[in-house]
Design a protein around this motif. Structure first.
Motif, PDB file in Angstrom:
ATOM      1  N   ARG A  24     -54.782 -15.190 -34.299  1.00 56.90           N
ATOM      2  CA  ARG A  24     -53.771 -15.100 -32.851  1.00 56.90           C
ATOM      3  C   ARG A  24     -54.298 -15.932 -32.143  1.00 56.90           C
ATOM      4  NH1 ARG A  24     -57.933 -11.143 -32.112  1.00 56.90           N
ATOM      5  NH2 ARG A  24     -58.660 -11.967 -30.076  1.00 56.90           N
ATOM      6  N   ALA A  25     -55.000 -17.522 -31.672  1.00 58.98           N
ATOM      7  CA  ALA A  25     -54.658 -18.409 -31.347  1.00 58.98           C
ATOM      8  C   ALA A  25     -54.155 -19.184 -32.079  1.00 58.98           C
ATOM      9  CB  ALA A  25     -55.287 -19.186 -30.849  1.00 58.98           C
ATOM     10  N   LEU A  26     -54.164 -19.684 -33.489  1.00 57.58           N
ATOM     11  CA  LEU A  26     -52.555 -20.154 -33.425  1.00 57.58           C
ATOM     12  C   LEU A  26     -51.427 -19.716 -33.764  1.00 57.58           C
ATOM     13  CD1 LEU A  26     -55.460 -21.662 -36.874  1.00 57.58           C
ATOM     14  CD2 LEU A  26     -53.716 -22.484 -34.436  1.00 57.58           C
ATOM     15  N   GLY A  27     -50.749 -18.583 -33.551  1.00 59.03           N
ATOM     16  CA  GLY A  27     -49.767 -18.071 -33.812  1.00 59.03           C
ATOM     17  C   GLY A  27     -49.776 -17.535 -35.022  1.00 59.03           C
ATOM     18  N   LEU A  28     -49.923 -17.711 -36.360  1.00 60.53           N
ATOM     19  CA  LEU A  28     -50.193 -16.667 -37.473  1.00 60.53           C
ATOM     20  C   LEU A  28     -48.926 -16.135 -37.415  1.00 60.53           C
ATOM     21  CD1 LEU A  28     -53.017 -18.632 -39.227  1.00 60.53           C
ATOM     22  CD2 LEU A  28     -50.724 -19.455 -39.015  1.00 60.53           C
ATOM     23  N   ARG A  41     -46.217 -18.857 -41.322  1.00 58.66           N
ATOM     24  CA  ARG A  41     -46.181 -19.878 -41.186  1.00 58.66           C
ATOM     25  C   ARG A  41     -46.837 -19.667 -39.831  1.00 58.66           C
ATOM     26  NH1 ARG A  41     -41.175 -21.652 -40.003  1.00 58.66           N
ATOM     27  NH2 ARG A  41     -40.297 -19.911 -41.677  1.00 58.66           N
ATOM     28  N   LEU A  42     -47.155 -21.392 -39.291  1.00 63.77           N
ATOM     29  CA  LEU A  42     -48.113 -22.035 -38.259  1.00 63.77           C
ATOM     30  C   LEU A  42     -47.137 -22.581 -37.481  1.00 63.77           C
ATOM     31  CD1 LEU A  42     -50.591 -22.916 -37.156  1.00 63.77           C
ATOM     32  CD2 LEU A  42     -50.669 -24.901 -38.537  1.00 63.77           C
ATOM     33  N   PRO A  43     -46.717 -22.097 -36.040  1.00 60.82           N
ATOM     34  CA  PRO A  43     -45.969 -23.007 -34.775  1.00 60.82           C
ATOM     35  C   PRO A  43     -46.455 -23.924 -34.379  1.00 60.82           C
ATOM     36  CG  PRO A  43     -46.267 -20.564 -34.512  1.00 60.82           C
ATOM     37  CD  PRO A  43     -46.434 -20.483 -36.177  1.00 60.82           C
ATOM     38  N   TYR A  44     -44.973 -24.797 -34.227  1.00 54.78           N
ATOM     39  CA  TYR A  44     -45.653 -25.924 -34.452  1.00 54.78           C
ATOM     40  C   TYR A  44     -46.398 -25.771 -32.643  1.00 54.78           C
ATOM     41  CZ  TYR A  44     -45.581 -31.194 -32.289  1.00 54.78           C
ATOM     42  OH  TYR A  44     -46.200 -31.833 -31.624  1.00 54.78           O
ATOM     43  N   ASP A  45     -47.170 -26.397 -32.395  1.00 59.36           N
ATOM     44  CA  ASP A  45     -47.743 -26.261 -30.814  1.00 59.36           C
ATOM     45  C   ASP A  45     -48.277 -27.807 -30.290  1.00 59.36           C
ATOM     46  OD1 ASP A  45     -49.141 -25.455 -28.718  1.00 59.36           O
ATOM     47  OD2 ASP A  45     -48.988 -23.362 -29.388  1.00 59.36           O
ATOM     48  N   GLU A  46     -48.093 -28.259 -28.902  1.00 62.63           N
ATOM     49  CA  GLU A  46     -48.538 -29.593 -28.361  1.00 62.63           C
ATOM     50  C   GLU A  46     -50.075 -29.724 -28.688  1.00 62.63           C
ATOM     51  OE1 GLU A  46     -47.740 -32.477 -27.672  1.00 62.63           O
ATOM     52  OE2 GLU A  46     -45.587 -31.936 -28.688  1.00 62.63           O
ATOM     53  N   ARG A  47     -51.076 -28.734 -28.507  1.00 64.16           N
ATOM     54  CA  ARG A  47     -52.377 -28.094 -28.528  1.00 64.16           C
ATOM     55  C   ARG A  47     -53.188 -28.324 -29.999  1.00 64.16           C
ATOM     56  NH1 ARG A  47     -53.142 -21.646 -27.055  1.00 64.16           N
ATOM     57  NH2 ARG A  47     -50.788 -21.751 -28.533  1.00 64.16           N
ATOM     58  N   TRP A  48     -52.024 -28.344 -31.316  1.00 61.63           N
ATOM     59  CA  TRP A  48     -52.289 -28.414 -32.200  1.00 61.63           C
ATOM     60  C   TRP A  48     -52.535 -30.560 -32.817  1.00 61.63           C
ATOM     61  CZ3 TRP A  48     -54.627 -24.864 -30.700  1.00 61.63           C
ATOM     62  CH2 TRP A  48     -53.732 -23.213 -30.691  1.00 61.63           C
ATOM     63  N   VAL A  49     -52.097 -30.839 -31.952  1.00 63.88           N
ATOM     64  CA  VAL A  49     -51.922 -31.944 -32.018  1.00 63.88           C
ATOM     65  C   VAL A  49     -53.408 -33.246 -31.602  1.00 63.88           C
ATOM     66  CG1 VAL A  49     -50.030 -34.232 -31.613  1.00 63.88           C
ATOM     67  CG2 VAL A  49     -48.952 -31.805 -31.793  1.00 63.88           C
ATOM     68  N   VAL A  61     -56.206 -27.785 -38.008  1.00 63.48           N
ATOM     69  CA  VAL A  61     -55.419 -26.966 -37.518  1.00 63.48           C
ATOM     70  C   VAL A  61     -54.732 -26.608 -39.097  1.00 63.48           C
ATOM     71  CG1 VAL A  61     -53.882 -25.685 -36.413  1.00 63.48           C
ATOM     72  CG2 VAL A  61     -55.089 -27.375 -35.344  1.00 63.48           C
ATOM     73  N   ILE A  62     -55.063 -27.337 -40.166  1.00 63.22           N
ATOM     74  CA  ILE A  62     -53.958 -26.969 -41.303  1.00 63.22           C
ATOM     75  C   ILE A  62     -55.354 -26.860 -41.661  1.00 63.22           C
ATOM     76  CG2 ILE A  62     -53.171 -27.835 -43.248  1.00 63.22           C
ATOM     77  CD1 ILE A  62     -51.677 -30.146 -40.863  1.00 63.22           C
ATOM     78  N   THR A  63     -56.021 -26.852 -42.090  1.00 62.67           N
ATOM     79  CA  THR A  63     -57.362 -26.407 -42.590  1.00 62.67           C
ATOM     80  C   THR A  63     -58.018 -25.180 -42.121  1.00 62.67           C
ATOM     81  OG1 THR A  63     -58.681 -28.382 -43.106  1.00 62.67           O
ATOM     82  CG2 THR A  63     -59.656 -26.595 -43.496  1.00 62.67           C
ATOM     83  N   GLY A  64     -57.735 -25.016 -41.559  1.00 60.77           N
ATOM     84  CA  GLY A  64     -57.883 -23.408 -40.703  1.00 60.77           C
ATOM     85  C   GLY A  64     -56.965 -22.640 -40.999  1.00 60.77           C
ATOM     86  N   MET A  65     -55.231 -22.839 -41.044  1.00 63.76           N
ATOM     87  CA  MET A  65     -54.576 -22.166 -41.314  1.00 63.76           C
ATOM     88  C   MET A  65     -54.789 -21.686 -42.798  1.00 63.76           C
ATOM     89  SD  MET A  65     -50.484 -22.956 -42.491  1.00 63.76           S
ATOM     90  CE  MET A  65     -51.128 -24.045 -43.227  1.00 63.76           C
ATOM     91  N   LEU A  66     -55.437 -22.248 -43.973  1.00 62.44           N
ATOM     92  CA  LEU A  66     -55.429 -22.339 -45.057  1.00 62.44           C
ATOM     93  C   LEU A  66     -56.566 -21.442 -45.320  1.00 62.44           C
ATOM     94  CD1 LEU A  66     -53.900 -25.514 -46.942  1.00 62.44           C
ATOM     95  CD2 LEU A  66     -53.602 -23.344 -47.202  1.00 62.44           C
ATOM     96  N   ASP A  67     -57.508 -21.419 -44.474  1.00 60.60           N
ATOM     97  CA  ASP A  67     -58.657 -20.594 -45.261  1.00 60.60           C
ATOM     98  C   ASP A  67     -58.275 -18.580 -44.113  1.00 60.60           C
ATOM     99  OD1 ASP A  67     -61.643 -19.575 -45.012  1.00 60.60           O
ATOM    100  OD2 ASP A  67     -62.051 -20.702 -42.890  1.00 60.60           O
ATOM    101  N   THR A  68     -57.916 -19.062 -43.240  1.00 59.13           N
ATOM    102  CA  THR A  68     -57.143 -17.891 -43.028  1.00 59.13           C
ATOM    103  C   THR A  68     -56.083 -16.958 -43.773  1.00 59.13           C
ATOM    104  OG1 THR A  68     -57.074 -18.438 -40.572  1.00 59.13           O
ATOM    105  CG2 THR A  68     -55.598 -16.691 -41.455  1.00 59.13           C
ATOM    106  N   LEU A  69     -55.013 -17.258 -44.109  1.00 60.29           N
ATOM    107  CA  LEU A  69     -54.167 -17.233 -45.815  1.00 60.29           C
ATOM    108  C   LEU A  69     -54.832 -16.679 -46.503  1.00 60.29           C
ATOM    109  CD1 LEU A  69     -51.000 -16.343 -46.281  1.00 60.29           C
ATOM    110  CD2 LEU A  69     -51.076 -18.680 -46.244  1.00 60.29           C
ATOM    111  N   PHE A  70     -55.999 -17.884 -46.564  1.00 62.22           N
ATOM    112  CA  PHE A  70     -56.370 -17.317 -48.251  1.00 62.22           C
ATOM    113  C   PHE A  70     -57.390 -16.130 -48.491  1.00 62.22           C
ATOM    114  CE2 PHE A  70     -57.781 -22.320 -49.723  1.00 62.22           C
ATOM    115  CZ  PHE A  70     -56.192 -22.094 -49.942  1.00 62.22           C
ATOM    116  N   GLY A  71     -58.027 -16.096 -47.155  1.00 64.00           N
ATOM    117  CA  GLY A  71     -58.792 -14.250 -46.822  1.00 64.00           C
ATOM    118  C   GLY A  71     -57.329 -13.488 -47.008  1.00 64.00           C
ATOM    119  N   LEU A  89     -64.845 -23.586 -49.663  1.00 63.90           N
ATOM    120  CA  LEU A  89     -63.368 -24.116 -49.050  1.00 63.90           C
ATOM    121  C   LEU A  89     -62.846 -26.015 -49.318  1.00 63.90           C
ATOM    122  CD1 LEU A  89     -60.499 -23.491 -48.160  1.00 63.90           C
ATOM    123  CD2 LEU A  89     -61.235 -23.926 -45.959  1.00 63.90           C
ATOM    124  N   ARG A  90     -62.085 -26.307 -50.431  1.00 62.66           N
ATOM    125  CA  ARG A  90     -61.555 -27.422 -50.514  1.00 62.66           C
ATOM    126  C   ARG A  90     -60.017 -27.634 -50.276  1.00 62.66           C
ATOM    127  NH1 ARG A  90     -62.699 -32.133 -54.379  1.00 62.66           N
ATOM    128  NH2 ARG A  90     -60.435 -33.193 -54.110  1.00 62.66           N
TER     129      ARG A  90
END
Length: 150
Positions: A24-28, A41-49, A61-71, A89-90
């Motif tokens: 939810r926080a990432l806006g996936l 889609r992971l929207p670009y957000d200044e908070r993730w920079v 953030v990219i690792t977290g997106m992939l972990d979530t998407l894998f599940g 997770l690798r």
């Protein structure tokens, strides 16, 4: 098992994404959902920079997106929401993401036993053939009602 239309599969993302505060926080958001390849889609957000002068999204953030998407790809293959934990997770970060651009993530659950699911995927801008990062994961089901799709 009949999993339904692509539209029905995409609607499965909504409750799944809302279960995870991180998602939810990432806006996936779901882009394309099928047992063969789930895309979010992971929207670009200044908070993730990490460094706003570069505008490059942080690797964690990219690792977290992939972990979530894998599940999520496992749940799509099962046809239901299933409690699980990430056992392994690798993620290989192959290059820096393009500054100030959204990222797409694609994943597939390619093998499953009664207790475990195996996934792979990539984070990319335009094509999974030109990834920013690739990953593999092993997930363990946390209840006895898991198993292969019925």
């Amino acid at each position: 098992m009949e999993l339904g239309s692509p539209e029905e599969l995409a609607t499965r993302w909504v409750p799944f994404a809302h279960v995870s505060a991180y998602a939810r926080a990432l806006g996936l958001g779901a882009v394309d959902v099928s047992p063969a390849w789930c895309v979010a889609r992971l929207p670009y957000d200044e908070r993730w920079v990490l460094d706003t002068s570069t505008g490059v999204m942080h690797g964690a953030v990219i690792t977290g997106m992939l972990d979530t998407l894998f599940g999520f790809s496992i749940n799509v293959k099962l046809g239901r929401l299933q409690p699980m934990v990430t056992v392994d997770l690798r993620v290989d970060h192959l290059k820096r993401p393009t500054p100030r651009r959204d990222l797409l993530g694609g994943a597939v659950c390619y093998s499953m036993t009664d207790e475990f699911a195996f996934v792979r995927g990539a984070a990319y801008h335009d094509s999974p053939e030109d990834p920013v990062a690739t990953g593999v994961g092993l997930f363990m089901f946390t209840d006895k009602a898991a198993g292969k799709p019925r």
